[in-house]
Design an enzyme around this catalytic site. Structure first.
Site, PDB file in Angstrom:
ATOM      1  N   LYS A  35       0.840  -1.204   0.000  1.00 37.65           N
ATOM      2  CA  LYS A  35       0.000   0.000   0.000  1.00 37.65           C
ATOM      3  C   LYS A  35       0.877   1.256   0.000  1.00 37.65           C
ATOM      4  O   LYS A  35       0.647   2.195  -0.759  1.00 37.65           O
ATOM      5  CB  LYS A  35      -0.876  -0.039   1.261  1.00 37.65           C
ATOM      6  CG  LYS A  35      -2.120   0.787   1.180  1.00 37.65           C
ATOM      7  CD  LYS A  35      -3.063   0.512   2.346  1.00 37.65           C
ATOM      8  CE  LYS A  35      -4.175  -0.434   1.966  1.00 37.65           C
ATOM      9  NZ  LYS A  35      -5.245  -0.531   2.948  1.00 37.65           N
ATOM     10  N   THR A 122     -13.768   3.498  14.391  1.00 36.07           N
ATOM     11  CA  THR A 122     -15.020   3.327  15.125  1.00 36.07           C
ATOM     12  C   THR A 122     -14.798   2.261  16.191  1.00 36.07           C
ATOM     13  O   THR A 122     -14.537   1.097  15.867  1.00 36.07           O
ATOM     14  CB  THR A 122     -16.136   2.891  14.151  1.00 36.07           C
ATOM     15  OG1 THR A 122     -16.233   3.890  13.141  1.00 36.07           O
ATOM     16  CG2 THR A 122     -17.467   2.735  14.868  1.00 36.07           C
ATOM     17  N   LYS A 207     -20.881   7.757  17.589  1.00 38.86           N
ATOM     18  CA  LYS A 207     -20.650   7.187  16.260  1.00 38.86           C
ATOM     19  C   LYS A 207     -21.549   5.962  16.014  1.00 38.86           C
ATOM     20  O   LYS A 207     -22.185   5.833  14.970  1.00 38.86           O
ATOM     21  CB  LYS A 207     -19.167   6.805  16.127  1.00 38.86           C
ATOM     22  CG  LYS A 207     -18.817   6.020  14.887  1.00 38.86           C
ATOM     23  CD  LYS A 207     -19.008   6.825  13.611  1.00 38.86           C
ATOM     24  CE  LYS A 207     -18.843   5.920  12.393  1.00 38.86           C
ATOM     25  NZ  LYS A 207     -19.098   6.626  11.149  1.00 38.86           N
ATOM     26  N   CYS A 263     -19.268  -0.399   7.110  1.00 37.39           N
ATOM     27  CA  CYS A 263     -19.601   0.185   8.424  1.00 37.39           C
ATOM     28  C   CYS A 263     -20.909  -0.319   9.022  1.00 37.39           C
ATOM     29  O   CYS A 263     -20.902  -0.883  10.121  1.00 37.39           O
ATOM     30  CB  CYS A 263     -19.641   1.702   8.310  1.00 37.39           C
ATOM     31  SG  CYS A 263     -18.002   2.398   8.010  1.00 37.39           S
ATOM     32  N   LYS A 266     -21.196  -4.071  10.469  1.00 37.38           N
ATOM     33  CA  LYS A 266     -20.361  -4.391  11.640  1.00 37.38           C
ATOM     34  C   LYS A 266     -20.676  -3.466  12.818  1.00 37.38           C
ATOM     35  O   LYS A 266     -20.631  -3.884  13.968  1.00 37.38           O
ATOM     36  CB  LYS A 266     -18.877  -4.344  11.267  1.00 37.38           C
ATOM     37  CG  LYS A 266     -18.288  -2.951  11.165  1.00 37.38           C
ATOM     38  CD  LYS A 266     -16.775  -3.000  10.995  1.00 37.38           C
ATOM     39  CE  LYS A 266     -16.183  -1.616  10.798  1.00 37.38           C
ATOM     40  NZ  LYS A 266     -16.352  -0.709  11.928  1.00 37.38           N
TER      41      LYS A 266
END
Ligand SMILES: NC(=O)c1ccc[n+]([C@@H]2O[C@H](COP(=O)([O-])OP(=O)(O)OC[C@H]3O[C@@H](n4cnc5c(N)ncnc54)[C@H](O)[C@@H]3O)[C@@H](O)[C@H]2O)c1
Length: 439
Positions: A35, A122, A207, A263, A266
């Site tokens: 990456k 998160t 969140k 998101c 999970k």
């Protein structure tokens, strides 16, 4: 401010780049050498509109760099953001915090001078406490303040969301951390983005509450869509009718194949687990999770019914694989369950997605990938629109009718209208609108 961003995935890369664009000095760290190598060569590891140009500009201005070396980046930083993944833990659905805690240990060994360590990932309530405990245990001498700054950006619109957020949530336990975070986001206060400063636990829970609420809204309209189909009502008009009420709002009221992505699935599961452990189960969210899971498989049955009750030996063309347009993210995409369901029912599947096919390949078996929508539809008995990419919004229906073997169009995103599709001889099935049912 000198910032180290630990984890250069969707959130780390976009946040780090935007913070550099605000004028901060940012080093994005990732443990994946491929990456970092790609980023250093100017290649983006994800598809996100506008990201490549923003990265290139900030690298060129000397404000943004990429490395696998966490230590020097952390040692030089005023603030270290943790933006590593928090996937569902196998077995119980709680957030797997192993990457966060591993990052905390590495950070502890490297911090030098007063440093604010910020969880942007998160993370369940109380994770900040544990991050702080880990750091203090390894480096009792370190001058560290641990804060929470959950990220609300949407994939596909991530840069705009980061630069023009509805709000910034900062969970800080002391004035120094708050001051550093206010300084980092100062360019946004000038744009009048509201900043909400809370305790760390409140920020962490905010969140999850936000994502669970949005997932609930989607699931609500999906169930209303099913009801519409049974009673001859139109879900799009119902959605408009309720969405114009300011107390409800029009967003996240598009009926479809069920939510997916990196998101909502999970995060809803993790919230359910947190609440169960706290002895205050969130039954509404538990139901949302169950209803949404069932819905993805139900979409495969919807296609089978549209094809007259069987797809055995038939070829189904699937347009759109990613969980939403403008991303190459395949995590928990509804297409995965739908395609597997169709294959289980005996169908051959051809698929096309503008950006998601490489990411889809390891997740699906026996799918033939096409060059474009028309190539995908060639010889197919039915065409299914799973993701509403712009490229699928104005298809040449006459051309489709010509190249397809059958005339079934299942539109799981309500992109088309009945009359125009039927004009080309298609049997048209959509979601929650009159005529949405079986053949
Ligand atoms: N993707 C979204 O749209 C989104 C939006 C808001 C919040 N979030 C949250 O942000 C967090 C990150 O999500 P993502 O989608 O960016 O994940 P991701 O999987 O795309 O990226 C995580 C990156 O962290 C790297 N990493 C892991 N451990 C590391 C370590 N110790 N040192 C350096 N690098 C390390 C991984 O190699 C990977 O590149 C999650 O908690 C997620 O829930 C995501």
């Amino acid at each position: 401010m000198r910032i180290a961003m630990i984890g250069s995935g969707y959130v780390g890369l976009v946040s780090g780049t935007c913070l550099a664009d605000f004028g901060h000095q940012v080093v994005c760290v990732d443990k994946d050498p491929a990456k970092i190598e790609a980023l250093n060569a100017g290649r983006m590891p994800i598809y996100e509109p506008g990201l490549d140009a923003l990265v290139a500009e900030n690298v060129q201005q000397g404000r943004l760099s990429f490395t696998t070396e966490l230590k020097p980046a952390v040692a030089a930083a005023d603030a270290v953001f943790i933006a590593v993944g928090t996937p569902s833990r196998r077995g119980d659905g709680f957030a797997d915090l192993s990457f966060v805690f591993a990052a905390a240990r590495e950070i502890a060994e490297a911090v030098d001078g007063f440093t604010v360590v910020v969880t942007k990932s998160t993370v369940p309530v109380g994770t900040g406490d544990e991050v702080e405990r880990i750091i203090r245990e390894i480096r009792p001498d370190a001058e560290v303040s641990v804060a929470s700054n959950p990220e609300f950006l949407r994939e596909g619109a991530a840069i705009g969301d980061f630069k023009r957020p509805d709000r910034i949530v900062v969970g800080a336990e002391d004035a120094r951390a708050e001051e550093v975070l206010r300084e980092i986001y100062r360019p946004l206060f000038l744009n009048q983005a509201p900043i909400l400063v809370t305790g760390r636990r409140t920020a962490e829970l905010t969140k999850y509450a936000a994502n669970a609420f949005l997932a609930t809204k989607i699931t609500f309209i999906n169930e209303i869509a099913d009801l519409c189909e049974q009673v001859g009502a139109d879900v799009q008009q119902v959605a408009r009718g309720i969405g114009l009420d300011n107390r409800i709002g029009a967003k996240f009221l598009h009926a479809g194949p069920g939510y997916g992505g990196s998101c909502f699935p999970k995060d809803t599961l993790a919230l359910v687990k947190t609440a169960q452990d706290a002895g205050t189960p969130v039954r509404l969210v538990e139901t949302v999770v169950a209803v949404n899971d069932q819905r993805k498989r139900a979409m495969a049955r919807k296609v089978v019914l549209a094809c007259g009750g069987s797809v055995r030996g038939k070829t189904i063309a699937v347009l759109g694989l990613t969980f939403k347009p403008n991303t190459d993210d395949m995590r928990d995409a509804p297409a995965l369950s739908i395609i597997t369901g169709l294959q289980d029912a005996g169908a051959q599947v051809r698929a096309y997605d503008p950006e998601g096919m490489e990411a889809a390949k390891p997740l699906l078996r026996d799918v033939a990938y096409a060059r474009d929508a028309y190539d995908c539809a060639e010889g197919a008995d039915a065409l299914v629109i799973v993701t509403e990419w712009n490229a699928f919004r104005a298809l040449d229906l006459a051309r489709l009718a010509q190249v397809m073997a059958g005339r079934v169009l299942v539109d799981l995103r309500n992109v088309y209208d009945h009359a125009s599709v039927q004009r080309h001889g298609f049997h048209y099935v959509s979601i929650g609108r009159p005529g949405s049912g079986e053949a």
